[in-house]
Motif scaffolding. Sequence first.
Motif, PDB file in Angstrom:
ATOM      1  N   ARG A 119      -4.943  -0.458  12.320  1.00 57.03           N
ATOM      2  CA  ARG A 119      -4.439   0.553  11.897  1.00 57.03           C
ATOM      3  C   ARG A 119      -2.847   0.641  11.069  1.00 57.03           C
ATOM      4  NH1 ARG A 119       0.538   2.872  15.273  1.00 57.03           N
ATOM      5  NH2 ARG A 119      -0.049   4.865  15.406  1.00 57.03           N
ATOM      6  N   GLN A 120      -3.052   1.492  10.569  1.00 56.16           N
ATOM      7  CA  GLN A 120      -2.253   1.473   8.636  1.00 56.16           C
ATOM      8  C   GLN A 120      -0.290   2.951   9.513  1.00 56.16           C
ATOM      9  OE1 GLN A 120      -2.433   0.290   6.910  1.00 56.16           O
ATOM     10  NE2 GLN A 120      -4.271  -0.786   7.629  1.00 56.16           N
ATOM     11  N   ALA A 121      -0.247   2.251   9.085  1.00 62.17           N
ATOM     12  CA  ALA A 121       0.950   3.122   9.362  1.00 62.17           C
ATOM     13  C   ALA A 121       1.287   4.548   8.601  1.00 62.17           C
ATOM     14  CB  ALA A 121       2.778   1.335   9.381  1.00 62.17           C
ATOM     15  N   CYS A 122       2.457   5.132   9.046  1.00 64.83           N
ATOM     16  CA  CYS A 122       2.035   6.838   7.877  1.00 64.83           C
ATOM     17  C   CYS A 122       3.640   5.912   7.011  1.00 64.83           C
ATOM     18  CB  CYS A 122       2.163   7.706   8.599  1.00 64.83           C
ATOM     19  SG  CYS A 122       0.977   7.356  10.060  1.00 64.83           S
ATOM     20  N   VAL A 178      -4.879   5.847  11.383  1.00 61.33           N
ATOM     21  CA  VAL A 178      -5.839   5.656  10.139  1.00 61.33           C
ATOM     22  C   VAL A 178      -5.954   4.662  10.495  1.00 61.33           C
ATOM     23  CG1 VAL A 178      -5.876   6.365   8.196  1.00 61.33           C
ATOM     24  CG2 VAL A 178      -4.369   7.818   9.633  1.00 61.33           C
ATOM     25  N   TYR A 179      -6.874   4.017  10.769  1.00 61.22           N
ATOM     26  CA  TYR A 179      -7.736   2.828  10.027  1.00 61.22           C
ATOM     27  C   TYR A 179      -8.067   2.163   8.514  1.00 61.22           C
ATOM     28  CZ  TYR A 179      -6.859   2.504  15.822  1.00 61.22           C
ATOM     29  OH  TYR A 179      -6.407   3.262  16.815  1.00 61.22           O
ATOM     30  N   ASP A 180      -7.921   1.129   8.431  1.00 59.83           N
ATOM     31  CA  ASP A 180      -9.030   1.495   7.028  1.00 59.83           C
ATOM     32  C   ASP A 180      -9.462   0.939   7.182  1.00 59.83           C
ATOM     33  OD1 ASP A 180      -8.371  -1.167   8.519  1.00 59.83           O
ATOM     34  OD2 ASP A 180      -6.914  -1.967   6.769  1.00 59.83           O
ATOM     35  N   GLY A 181     -10.802  -0.271   7.073  1.00 58.10           N
ATOM     36  CA  GLY A 181     -12.564  -0.546   6.605  1.00 58.10           C
ATOM     37  C   GLY A 181     -12.241  -1.533   7.546  1.00 58.10           C
ATOM     38  N   GLN A 220      -5.073 -12.179   2.408  1.00 57.78           N
ATOM     39  CA  GLN A 220      -5.304 -11.614   4.097  1.00 57.78           C
ATOM     40  C   GLN A 220      -4.603 -11.941   4.890  1.00 57.78           C
ATOM     41  OE1 GLN A 220      -7.446 -15.421   4.629  1.00 57.78           O
ATOM     42  NE2 GLN A 220      -9.065 -14.517   2.181  1.00 57.78           N
ATOM     43  N   SER A 221      -3.036 -12.520   4.279  1.00 57.90           N
ATOM     44  CA  SER A 221      -1.826 -11.902   5.537  1.00 57.90           C
ATOM     45  C   SER A 221      -0.852 -10.887   5.410  1.00 57.90           C
ATOM     46  CB  SER A 221      -1.265 -13.316   5.336  1.00 57.90           C
ATOM     47  OG  SER A 221      -0.575 -13.287   4.151  1.00 57.90           O
ATOM     48  N   SER A 222      -1.225  -9.887   4.452  1.00 53.93           N
ATOM     49  CA  SER A 222      -0.764  -8.548   4.862  1.00 53.93           C
ATOM     50  C   SER A 222      -1.889  -8.036   5.272  1.00 53.93           C
ATOM     51  CB  SER A 222      -0.673  -8.704   2.610  1.00 53.93           C
ATOM     52  OG  SER A 222      -1.602  -7.921   2.499  1.00 53.93           O
ATOM     53  N   ASN A 223      -0.748  -6.206   5.769  1.00 60.13           N
ATOM     54  CA  ASN A 223      -1.796  -5.489   7.012  1.00 60.13           C
ATOM     55  C   ASN A 223      -1.385  -4.200   5.077  1.00 60.13           C
ATOM     56  OD1 ASN A 223      -2.880  -4.401   8.103  1.00 60.13           O
ATOM     57  ND2 ASN A 223      -1.137  -2.932   8.989  1.00 60.13           N
ATOM     58  N   ASP A 224      -1.665  -4.481   3.771  1.00 69.99           N
ATOM     59  CA  ASP A 224      -0.968  -3.615   2.943  1.00 69.99           C
ATOM     60  C   ASP A 224      -2.959  -2.744   2.993  1.00 69.99           C
ATOM     61  OD1 ASP A 224       0.472  -4.578   1.664  1.00 69.99           O
ATOM     62  OD2 ASP A 224       0.372  -5.711  -0.153  1.00 69.99           O
ATOM     63  N   PRO A 225      -2.806  -1.791   2.464  1.00 70.49           N
ATOM     64  CA  PRO A 225      -4.452  -0.906   2.704  1.00 70.49           C
ATOM     65  C   PRO A 225      -5.217  -0.683   1.435  1.00 70.49           C
ATOM     66  CG  PRO A 225      -2.289   0.734   1.607  1.00 70.49           C
ATOM     67  CD  PRO A 225      -1.752  -0.887   1.860  1.00 70.49           C
ATOM     68  N   LEU A 226      -6.836  -1.502   1.657  1.00 71.75           N
ATOM     69  CA  LEU A 226      -7.482  -1.371   0.374  1.00 71.75           C
ATOM     70  C   LEU A 226      -8.293  -0.416   0.859  1.00 71.75           C
ATOM     71  CD1 LEU A 226      -8.013  -5.619   1.409  1.00 71.75           C
ATOM     72  CD2 LEU A 226      -6.073  -4.466  -0.426  1.00 71.75           C
ATOM     73  N   PRO A 227      -9.353  -0.287  -0.427  1.00 71.07           N
ATOM     74  CA  PRO A 227      -9.617   0.732  -0.982  1.00 71.07           C
ATOM     75  C   PRO A 227     -11.319   0.200  -0.365  1.00 71.07           C
ATOM     76  CG  PRO A 227     -10.137  -1.264  -2.620  1.00 71.07           C
ATOM     77  CD  PRO A 227      -8.468  -1.449  -1.649  1.00 71.07           C
ATOM     78  N   GLY A 228     -11.326   1.416   0.419  1.00 71.45           N
ATOM     79  CA  GLY A 228     -12.439   1.916   0.919  1.00 71.45           C
ATOM     80  C   GLY A 228     -12.631   2.576   2.764  1.00 71.45           C
ATOM     81  N   ARG A 286       0.922   4.624   2.988  1.00 71.32           N
ATOM     82  CA  ARG A 286       0.830   3.839   1.519  1.00 71.32           C
ATOM     83  C   ARG A 286      -0.124   3.850   0.328  1.00 71.32           C
ATOM     84  NH1 ARG A 286       2.311  -1.959   3.999  1.00 71.32           N
ATOM     85  NH2 ARG A 286       0.060  -1.448   4.798  1.00 71.32           N
ATOM     86  N   THR A 287       0.325   3.677  -0.857  1.00 70.66           N
ATOM     87  CA  THR A 287      -0.742   3.457  -2.055  1.00 70.66           C
ATOM     88  C   THR A 287      -1.686   2.196  -1.869  1.00 70.66           C
ATOM     89  OG1 THR A 287       0.945   4.765  -4.158  1.00 70.66           O
ATOM     90  CG2 THR A 287      -1.113   3.167  -4.460  1.00 70.66           C
ATOM     91  N   VAL A 288      -2.715   2.573  -1.796  1.00 67.76           N
ATOM     92  CA  VAL A 288      -3.652   1.697  -1.919  1.00 67.76           C
ATOM     93  C   VAL A 288      -3.998   0.909  -2.743  1.00 67.76           C
ATOM     94  CG1 VAL A 288      -6.520   1.353  -1.439  1.00 67.76           C
ATOM     95  CG2 VAL A 288      -4.953   3.203  -0.272  1.00 67.76           C
TER      96      VAL A 288
END
Length: 280
Positions: A111-114, A104-107, A145-153, A137-139
């Motif tokens: 690559r997003q971890a499960c 799974v990849y974000d916008g 910018q330095s984090s890998n948190d999932p963002l809406p998109g 993880r919850t969006v």
Amino acid sequence: MRTRTFVTAALLAGAALFGTAGGAVADSPSPSASGSAEGPTEAGTSFRTATPVQPGQRATAGASTGDYLYWAVPVDTGQRATMKAKVTLPKAARHGAATWQLDVYDGLRRRQACSYGAQTRAAGADAASVELSCTLRTVRSWAEQSSNDPLPGTYFVRLTVTDLPQEDLGLPVHAEFEPAVTGTGGAYAVDGKLAAPLVPGAATGSKDGESASPEPSASASAAGKRSVAASEPEGGWSSGRWSDRWAWTAAGGVLAALAGIGGYAMTRGGGRPSRVPPGV
């Protein structure tokens, strides 16, 4: 008597406020209990050609072993997405085990971890099918910018086989993909939001207001608009406009005010003392 009546009224008001706030959490979107709706019957072969799929739909695709299958799913602020895939393997004799993987990849194509789920699984030579899943993880509405948190998109899902005998390449398989989202409420809400969700086709101009790239043709522009629209949630993007944290904050403020008034009523006494000395 007046103090007891006031305290009783304050407790009833607090219960009503917390019931309202709890209702706001319960109203968050969740997957339908009924069966999944039928979705697309094909999959893309790259990020650019990923097939849009709405949460709650079930997409299917026929492919050959070794192909890369791509789908695009919109995930909004405050949602936790679960991506599920099932691969029906060919009945023909196979030469060994095969390892399948769901990425799974974000916008931003990170690559997003499960959080949990079987993202990679091996299917034996006699296995009829293999199932994979990945819960993200919850969006968040905004992140550093330095984090890998999932963002809406738009989130891109890739299904492929990563290890198998060379003789089994090209065998026909049938893939099923089903995304689901659940609302987590204001527990994961943060201050701030993105200017726009991370979706394909979002272009920015130069500082002079001129386009950063040659102007596309009318047909290409229309196709891009359809692609972006197809990757939006059914109710549109929220971008963090509302969170049930507002309801909990309001309820806490009202309860604090009621507690202050109740404390004053309980400690103020019976009024001014009498000026007549006792025993006179």
